[in-house]
Design an enzyme around this catalytic site. Structure first.
Site, PDB file in Angstrom:
ATOM      1  N   HIS A   1       0.851  -1.195   0.000  1.00 54.01           N
ATOM      2  CA  HIS A   1       0.000   0.000   0.000  1.00 54.01           C
ATOM      3  C   HIS A   1       0.889   1.247   0.000  1.00 54.01           C
ATOM      4  O   HIS A   1       1.994   1.221   0.535  1.00 54.01           O
ATOM      5  CB  HIS A   1      -0.916  -0.007   1.232  1.00 54.01           C
ATOM      6  CG  HIS A   1      -1.921   1.095   1.184  1.00 54.01           C
ATOM      7  ND1 HIS A   1      -1.652   2.373   1.613  1.00 54.01           N
ATOM      8  CD2 HIS A   1      -3.189   1.115   0.698  1.00 54.01           C
ATOM      9  CE1 HIS A   1      -2.724   3.120   1.428  1.00 54.01           C
ATOM     10  NE2 HIS A   1      -3.672   2.384   0.869  1.00 54.01           N
TER      11      HIS A   1
ATOM     12  N   GLU B   1      -3.424   3.158  -7.586  1.00 59.96           N
ATOM     13  CA  GLU B   1      -3.857   4.346  -6.849  1.00 59.96           C
ATOM     14  C   GLU B   1      -2.859   5.483  -7.057  1.00 59.96           C
ATOM     15  O   GLU B   1      -1.819   5.511  -6.382  1.00 59.96           O
ATOM     16  CB  GLU B   1      -3.925   4.066  -5.351  1.00 59.96           C
ATOM     17  CG  GLU B   1      -4.789   2.912  -4.938  1.00 59.96           C
ATOM     18  CD  GLU B   1      -4.942   2.857  -3.416  1.00 59.96           C
ATOM     19  OE1 GLU B   1      -6.054   3.132  -2.938  1.00 59.96           O
ATOM     20  OE2 GLU B   1      -3.956   2.561  -2.730  1.00 59.96           O
TER      21      GLU B   1
END
Lengths: 218, 218, 218, 218
Positions: B89, B137
Site C-alpha cells: 500500500h 492508486e
C-alpha cells in the site's frame, strides 16, 4: 523481573501463545518474580484478557490514529489491554526520532516502554529519553545461548552505570543468550533489574520447565 | 467488487471495526456485490470470525515463522481467519523482492493478494508477479475525494490494459478518491474489476449510508 | 560557527558548489567566523582540495569497506579530504545503532561528527553518544524562513542545557529557518555554539551577500 | 558484455578504482568486448573523465534536485560523466515505485539503467518497466564463487525468457558467483547478453589477469 519476547516463533503463536502466557502467569505466582510477555499483535487481544500478568506488544509504529495502512499504535495496544511495548528491538530497529516519539506516547498513555539497545553508548542515549526500561542486547549474542551476563559482564555493568547516571529512575534489563537461573542471577548481580529473553524459553523442549528453572523454582 | 481499507482510522478500529464490517456484510448481501474489508491486526481475529465476508490484513511482513520480533506473516493471518492481505500500500511501500515474496507466499497458502501500485508501469510490473489483484492508486489522489476514475480515466484504462496484457487472469482495482456510486460505475466502465477505497466510507458521517450509496442501493 | 548544508540543491551543485564554497571561504577569512560546508558526494573531491575551510559530507553509511554497493563510509570521505559528516539529518534519518556507529567511526578516524536532532529529548540522547556537534532542528521550521532562534527560543535553550548536562564538551548548533545575522546572534545568545543552515544561503538570490549579511559583514 | 561492480571494496576505491577502470578499458580494447564499471560516488568524477569505457553509478536516489540532504540523483551522475546507474542492487534494495522512478528518469536523460533482481519473477516484473538491462542475481550465490550460470542455469534461462517475453528489447545480464571465462561463456549460451560481477575481479589477487581470463584473452 523477566520479560519473555515471543517473537514470531511458531512455538509461541496462537494457541501456543496462550499456553505459554499461562505458564508465565503460573511461574510468576509461584516464584513471586515479576514476569511479563511480549506477544504477536494477533495474539494480544486474547492473551491480554486471559492472564493476570502484563502483556506487551513487540513493536509499535510511531503514528497517531489516521491514514496509516498497516500501522499499530500505542493507543490501539492499550485499547486491547496491552500494558506497553518493546521499542527498537534489534530485529525491528527504529530511527531515533521515532523511538523518542514512541517513548513519549507510551508515557503519556500511562503505558510502559522497554527500549532495546545494542551497546553501552546507545543505552546511555536511550536513558536520556527516560523510558521505563532499557534492555541492552549485544546483537552477536542474541539467540546464541551464550549469556551476555556471562560472556560480557562489563557490557551489563557499564550499561547499568551509564543509564542510571543519566536517568536514575530508568530500569535496565539485559538480554541476549540468557537461558538459565545462573544467567539470571548473574545479571541481577551485575546491577540489572531483570532480563529480556526469547529463544531460551520459547524454543525450549519443555517451556514450563525452562521457565521454572530460570525463575529458580527447580 | 469493493474493498474497504480501514487503515489506522479511529472510526474503523476496535468496536467500530466490527460495526463497519457488519455494515459491509449487510450491504454485500443486499446488493449482491462482493465486498471485503482490510482491518487492523488487533481487530482481525474478532472481525474475521464475526462476519461472512472476506477479511484481509492491511500488510504482511515478508518473513516465515522465526526470530522476527514484531512481524506478522501470511500464515498468522490465515490462522486467524484472514483471507489474504493488501501488499505494498502507498502508506506501506515495500521492496520489489519483498512484494514478490509475499505474493508467492499468499498464493502457496491459498490466500488472496491485493498489490497496490502508483501508476501504469508499476501496475504492469506487478501483474508479472501474478497476484490476484492489482490496485492502482495515483498517490496524489489518495484521500482527496477526487476519484481517479473521473480525474484520470486514462490511468485506469491503461493500467487495466497493461496488466491484462501481461497476465490476463489478474484482476485490476482502482483506488484513490473513490466516494460514490458514479465513481464506482465509471471505474467498472473503464475496465476495472472493482474499487479499493478507505476514507470515502470510513470517514463518512454515516458509514452505512455511504456504503449503500456506493453500492447503488440508494 | 556557521555550517552550510548544500543539500541536493541545483544552486549548490557542481560548478556552483565550488563557487559557493569559495564564497564561504572568503567570508570566513573576512569575518573571522568558522564557516564550513557540507557538499554532495560527487562535489566533495574537488571542493575539498580547492578551499581552505572544512568540507563535510552530508551523510555517511554505517559500514566499513566491503560488499556494500552504493555505500560511502567515513574512511572514503577522509581519503578525499573531507573533515567529517552530517549524521541523521532530518532528510536522512538513521537508526539509533547506526548513528552510534557513525559517531564512533568518525571519532576514531579523527573526523568531526554533526548529528542532527529534532527536539530537546533527542538532543540529550545524542549528547550521550559524545559527537562533536549536535544540531537541533525542529522539522516544522526547516526551510520555513522562520528562525528557530526566534520562533522557539526555548527549544534552543533547553537543547543546549540538556546536551551540556549530559556531555559538557559537545557543541550545540541550531538550525531550521536561520536566514540573517539577527537570527544568528540570537542563536548564540541562547547558548548555541553556532548555526546550521541551507536554503537561507543556498537559495538566496545573491548567495555572497546573504552569507556576508549572516556573518555580520554588512 | 561485462559489467564490473566495484562496490565499497577497498581494492577498488580511490587510486585503485582508477587503476582497475584502466585495466577494464585496456581489456575492452584488446578483447572487443563491451566492458563497463560501476564505481563509488567519490571516485566517479575522476574515473569518468579518465577512461573511454562507460562508467556507472552503483545507486541513485529517487529524487529530483532539491531539499534532499545526502542524495545523489541521475542528473548529478550525468553532469559528472556517468552513463547510467545500477538500480536495486541486492545490497541496496529499493521500493518498486522508486525503481520505476529511477528507470524513467534515467531513460528521459538518455542514460542507461541496470536493474538488479533476485529471481525469475522479479526479473519479469522489472522487464515491464523497460529498463535497458535487468541483472538477475540469486542472493545466495552473490560473492560465493559458485557461478549462477553453472549452479542454476535454469534461473538464467527462465529469466531471459520471461524478461524478453514481456519486453523484447530489454537485455538480460546474470550475476552472482561469476569468476571465469567458462562461467561467462555459459551465461551467453544460456541466452544472457552479458554478466555483472564484483568480487570475482575486484578481490582477485591479480585483477588484470582475472579480467583478461574472464574475457578469454588468456
Amino acid at each position: 523481573m523477566i520479560f519473555i519476547n515471543f517473537k514470531a516463533y511458531k512455538e509461541a503463536f496462537s494457541r501456543k501463545a496462550l499456553e505459554l502466557a499461562k505458564i508465565a502467569e503460573n511461574v510468576a505466582e509461584k516464584s513471586g518474580i515479576y514476569i511479563a510477555v511480549a506477544v504477536n499483535y494477533l495474539d494480544l487481544p486474547l492473551v491480554a484478557k486471559s492472564v493476570n500478568i502484563d502483556v506487551f506488544a513487540q513493536h509499535i509504529d510511531p503514528v497517531d490514529f489516521g491514514s496509516f495502512t498497516g500501522a499499530v499504535n500505542a493507543e490501539m495496544i492499550k485499547e486491547y489491554g496491552g500494558r506497553g511495548s518493546l521499542v527498537n528491538h534489534s530485529e525491528r530497529r527504529m530511527k531515533l526520532a521515532d523511538i523518542d516519539f514512541c517513548v513519549s506516547k507510551l508515557r503519556s498513555l500511562g503505558m510502559k516502554s522497554i527500549v532495546c539497545t545494542n551497546n553501552v553508548s546507545t543505552t546511555a542515549a536511550v536513558a536520556a529519553l527516560k523510558p521505563d526500561f532499557v534492555a541492552v542486547e549485544p546483537p552477536e549474542l542474541i539467540g546464541s545461548g551464550i549469556a551476555v551476563s556471562k560472556a560480557k559482564p562489563e557490557v551489563v555493568e557499564n550499561a547499568v552505570a551509564s543509564a542510571k547516571n543519566i536517568c536514575k529512575e530508568v530500569k535496565v534489563l539485559c538480554g541476549a543468550g540468557i537461558t538459565n537461573h545462573e544467567d539470571y542471577v548473574r545479571a541481577l548481580d551485575l546491577g540489572a533489574d531483570g532480563v529480556l529473553l526469547a529463544s531460551g524459553i520459547v524454543k525450549a523442549r519443555d517451556q514450563k520447565k525452562a521457565l521454572e528453572e530460570l525463575a529458580g523454582l527447580i
